[in-house]
Design an enzyme around this catalytic site. Structure first.
Site, PDB file in Angstrom:
ATOM      1  N   ARG A  48      37.372  39.188  31.151  1.00 39.04           N
ATOM      2  CA  ARG A  48      37.652  39.405  32.573  1.00 39.04           C
ATOM      3  C   ARG A  48      38.209  40.814  32.726  1.00 39.04           C
ATOM      4  O   ARG A  48      38.488  41.487  31.728  1.00 39.04           O
ATOM      5  CB  ARG A  48      38.545  38.313  33.194  1.00 39.04           C
ATOM      6  CG  ARG A  48      39.577  37.665  32.345  1.00 39.04           C
ATOM      7  CD  ARG A  48      40.699  38.551  31.897  1.00 39.04           C
ATOM      8  NE  ARG A  48      41.287  39.266  33.010  1.00 39.04           N
ATOM      9  CZ  ARG A  48      41.953  40.400  32.911  1.00 39.04           C
ATOM     10  NH1 ARG A  48      42.146  40.979  31.735  1.00 39.04           N
ATOM     11  NH2 ARG A  48      42.445  40.998  33.972  1.00 39.04           N
ATOM     12  N   GLY A  49      38.376  41.226  33.995  1.00 35.48           N
ATOM     13  CA  GLY A  49      38.744  42.619  34.237  1.00 35.48           C
ATOM     14  C   GLY A  49      37.459  43.390  34.489  1.00 35.48           C
ATOM     15  O   GLY A  49      36.508  43.294  33.687  1.00 35.48           O
ATOM     16  N   ALA A  50      37.435  44.137  35.587  1.00 30.93           N
ATOM     17  CA  ALA A  50      36.174  44.726  36.030  1.00 30.93           C
ATOM     18  C   ALA A  50      35.446  45.565  34.963  1.00 30.93           C
ATOM     19  O   ALA A  50      34.255  45.313  34.692  1.00 30.93           O
ATOM     20  CB  ALA A  50      36.426  45.539  37.304  1.00 30.93           C
ATOM     21  N   ARG A  95      29.829  36.416  38.389  1.00 30.67           N
ATOM     22  CA  ARG A  95      31.048  36.595  39.214  1.00 30.67           C
ATOM     23  C   ARG A  95      30.710  37.591  40.322  1.00 30.67           C
ATOM     24  O   ARG A  95      30.082  38.613  40.048  1.00 30.67           O
ATOM     25  CB  ARG A  95      32.238  37.106  38.372  1.00 30.67           C
ATOM     26  CG  ARG A  95      32.788  36.049  37.421  1.00 30.67           C
ATOM     27  CD  ARG A  95      34.128  36.465  36.832  1.00 30.67           C
ATOM     28  NE  ARG A  95      35.221  36.308  37.776  1.00 30.67           N
ATOM     29  CZ  ARG A  95      36.454  36.776  37.563  1.00 30.67           C
ATOM     30  NH1 ARG A  95      36.743  37.448  36.459  1.00 30.67           N
ATOM     31  NH2 ARG A  95      37.407  36.593  38.456  1.00 30.67           N
ATOM     32  N   GLN A 202      47.256  36.057  34.436  1.00 27.28           N
ATOM     33  CA  GLN A 202      46.859  37.231  33.629  1.00 27.28           C
ATOM     34  C   GLN A 202      48.071  38.094  33.292  1.00 27.28           C
ATOM     35  O   GLN A 202      48.098  38.762  32.259  1.00 27.28           O
ATOM     36  CB  GLN A 202      45.824  38.079  34.395  1.00 27.28           C
ATOM     37  CG  GLN A 202      44.450  37.469  34.524  1.00 27.28           C
ATOM     38  CD  GLN A 202      44.286  36.706  35.821  1.00 27.28           C
ATOM     39  OE1 GLN A 202      45.244  36.160  36.363  1.00 27.28           O
ATOM     40  NE2 GLN A 202      43.067  36.625  36.319  1.00 27.28           N
ATOM     41  N   ASP A 243      38.924  45.909  41.564  1.00 29.16           N
ATOM     42  CA  ASP A 243      37.646  45.283  41.194  1.00 29.16           C
ATOM     43  C   ASP A 243      36.483  45.863  41.982  1.00 29.16           C
ATOM     44  O   ASP A 243      35.339  45.801  41.548  1.00 29.16           O
ATOM     45  CB  ASP A 243      37.719  43.769  41.394  1.00 29.16           C
ATOM     46  CG  ASP A 243      38.642  43.170  40.360  1.00 29.16           C
ATOM     47  OD1 ASP A 243      39.860  43.131  40.601  1.00 29.16           O
ATOM     48  OD2 ASP A 243      38.151  42.801  39.281  1.00 29.16           O
ATOM     49  N   ASN A 253      41.318  43.840  44.880  1.00 25.08           N
ATOM     50  CA  ASN A 253      41.899  43.589  43.553  1.00 25.08           C
ATOM     51  C   ASN A 253      42.434  42.159  43.540  1.00 25.08           C
ATOM     52  O   ASN A 253      42.339  41.415  44.530  1.00 25.08           O
ATOM     53  CB  ASN A 253      43.005  44.622  43.268  1.00 25.08           C
ATOM     54  CG  ASN A 253      43.494  44.561  41.828  1.00 25.08           C
ATOM     55  OD1 ASN A 253      42.687  44.587  40.896  1.00 25.08           O
ATOM     56  ND2 ASN A 253      44.783  44.454  41.630  1.00 25.08           N
ATOM     57  N   LYS A 254      43.009  41.786  42.445  1.00 25.97           N
ATOM     58  CA  LYS A 254      43.532  40.431  42.228  1.00 25.97           C
ATOM     59  C   LYS A 254      44.363  39.943  43.408  1.00 25.97           C
ATOM     60  O   LYS A 254      45.156  40.709  43.974  1.00 25.97           O
ATOM     61  CB  LYS A 254      44.355  40.444  40.937  1.00 25.97           C
ATOM     62  CG  LYS A 254      44.986  39.133  40.512  1.00 25.97           C
ATOM     63  CD  LYS A 254      44.014  37.985  40.450  1.00 25.97           C
ATOM     64  CE  LYS A 254      42.825  38.242  39.556  1.00 25.97           C
ATOM     65  NZ  LYS A 254      41.728  37.249  39.773  1.00 25.97           N
TER      66      LYS A 254
HETATM   67  O1  MRU Z   1      39.937  37.736  37.761  1.00 24.70           O
HETATM   68  P1  MRU Z   1      40.123  38.883  36.817  1.00 24.70           P
HETATM   69  O2  MRU Z   1      41.148  38.622  35.778  1.00 24.70           O
HETATM   70  O3  MRU Z   1      38.813  39.398  36.276  1.00 24.70           O
HETATM   71  O4  MRU Z   1      40.714  40.021  37.756  1.00 24.70           O
HETATM   72  C1  MRU Z   1      41.030  41.263  37.202  1.00 24.70           C
HETATM   73  C2  MRU Z   1      41.694  42.168  38.160  1.00 24.70           C
HETATM   74  O5  MRU Z   1      41.867  41.868  39.318  1.00 24.70           O
HETATM   75  C3  MRU Z   1      42.083  43.513  37.636  1.00 24.70           C
HETATM   76  O6  MRU Z   1      43.192  43.986  38.320  1.00 24.70           O
HETATM   77  C4  MRU Z   1      40.920  44.493  37.867  1.00 24.70           C
HETATM   78  O7  MRU Z   1      39.748  44.012  37.293  1.00 24.70           O
HETATM   79  C5  MRU Z   1      41.207  45.813  37.337  1.00 24.70           C
HETATM   80  S1  MRU Z   1      41.251  45.762  35.592  1.00 24.70           S
HETATM   81  C6  MRU Z   1      41.043  47.154  34.868  1.00 24.70           C
END
Ligand code: MRU
Length: 351
Positions: A48-50, A95, A202, A243, A253-254
């Site tokens: 996970r994470g963009a 996703r 996370q 994201d 973002n999250k």
């Molecule tokens: O749902 P996730 O864990 O994939 O969400 C991740 C985030 O929201 C991060 O803040 C975002 O991807 C930036 S990570 C470098």
């Protein structure tokens, strides 16, 4: 890249991903040998994470081409393409919010178009090289972001961050956490508050793990503590990732990011988002058009598999939110720090 773990690694026709569903209590690697494994790993948040999703998807497209390769010569390139693009679409749908997923797939598909007509072995080898390049490039991008962004961190700063934006969210080093780690190398007196980041935790599971490993003075807080810390003047700046960023600088973002940005605006605390240029969706004028992923109710009704809400309770579980650009002090990219007006600063980065 970290000394003690890696987020993703490709060797011997296998993609290994650190399994982020079970960290930090268990450190184990999930192996992908085909495009379905990759789709599952992205959808189920093994990875996970963009930026990490983007690099993983690039290997997914390599598997996709490999799986359809017999059609290229035995049938026709058109038959190959039909199967190849269908599998890529399946990966794309894993996703919806992080634009890096589509960005990486499109980059791989564009490379295929330039290779069309060549021997399939050559196509596969070039696609694999590009997936490796996307992965290595991400680490270099994060390091560049780290040096630009760390300039914004005052000596002895107390920083608040949200979700996980470290080595685990990227191919290595990290975006916002990469900036923090770069700043920490120069100034060990910085202090970081990490939001636990419900519902997937996370912050508690991943960022806390990375902060400890990096030896950064820090404390884990539940998400609702942030407001009090910000109001009481205990936070010098908030820095987090993204994201998808719209052409006007709206930051998706999250979930919880918007709330933090509103608090920062209210109490005049700098609010920064760090991300690679690949996270900008130049096609979207504003953040309103960004698709927001809604995830399973179980992420809210259960914590680590244990039910905490009554059976049958309705749940609303959006995984992301959009922060209006008016709440953002600056955007940190590998090309430099962007200041308002963000629309012109972002337009200048358009490839
Ligand atoms: O749902 P996730 O864990 O994939 O969400 C991740 C985030 O929201 C991060 O803040 C975002 O991807 C930036 S990570 C470098």
């Amino acid at each position: 890249m970290s000394d003690t773990f890696y987020t993703l690694r490709f060797a011997d026709e296998t993609l290994s991903l650190i399994d982020q569903r079970v960290l930090p209590t268990t450190v184990e690697y999930f192996t992908c040998t085909n495009s379905s494994d990759v789709e599952f790993a992205i959808r189920d948040m093994v990875v996970r994470g963009a930026p990490a999703i983007g690099a993983t998807a690039a290997y997914g497209v390599y598997f996709s081409a490999k799986e359809s390769s017999s059609l290229y010569e035995s049938s026709s390139p058109e038959e190959f393409e039909k199967a190849f693009y269908a599998t890529n679409r399946f990966l794309f749908d894993a996703r919806p919010t992080a634009v890096n997923l589509g960005w990486a797939i499109e980059r791989m598909e564009k490379a295929y178009i330039t290779l069309k007509g060549k021997q399939i072995e050559e196509i596969l080898s070039e696609l694999l090289s590009l997936a490796d390049f996307i992965t290595e490039e991400d680490v270099a991008i994060n390091k560049a972001m780290g040096s630009f962004g760390s300039e914004l961190i005052p000596e002895g700063a107390t920083i608040l961050t949200h979700c996980n934006t470290g080595a685990l969210a990227t191919a290595g080093w990290g975006t916002a956490l990469g900036v923090i780690k770069t700043a920490h190398r120069a100034d060990q007196s910085i202090f970081v508050y990490a939001d636990e980041t419900r519902p997937r935790l996370q912050g508690a599971r991943l960022t806390a793990w990375e902060l400890k490993m990096a030896g950064i003075n820090s404390a884990l807080i539940s998400d609702s503590v942030a407001a009090t810390l910000i109001r009481d003047g205990k936070i010098d700046l908030v820095i987090l990732g993204a994201d998808r960023v719209a052409a006007n600088g709206d930051v998706c973002n999250k979930i919880g990011t918007f709330m933090l940005s509103a608090l920062c605006k209210m109490y005049h605390v700098p609010f920064y988002s760090a991300f690679p240029v690949s996270t900008i969706d130049f096609s979207l004028a504003t953040g309103e058009q960004i698709p927001i992923e809604e995830r399973d109710a179980e992420e809210v009704t259960h914590i680590q598999g244990v039910r905490v809400a009554p059976t049958g309770m309705n749940v609303y579980n959006p995984a992301f939110d959009v922060t209006p650009h008016e709440h953002v002090t600056a955007l940190i990219t590998e090309k430099g720090v962007l200041y308002p007006p963000f629309d012109t600063a972002i337009a200048a980065l358009k490839p």
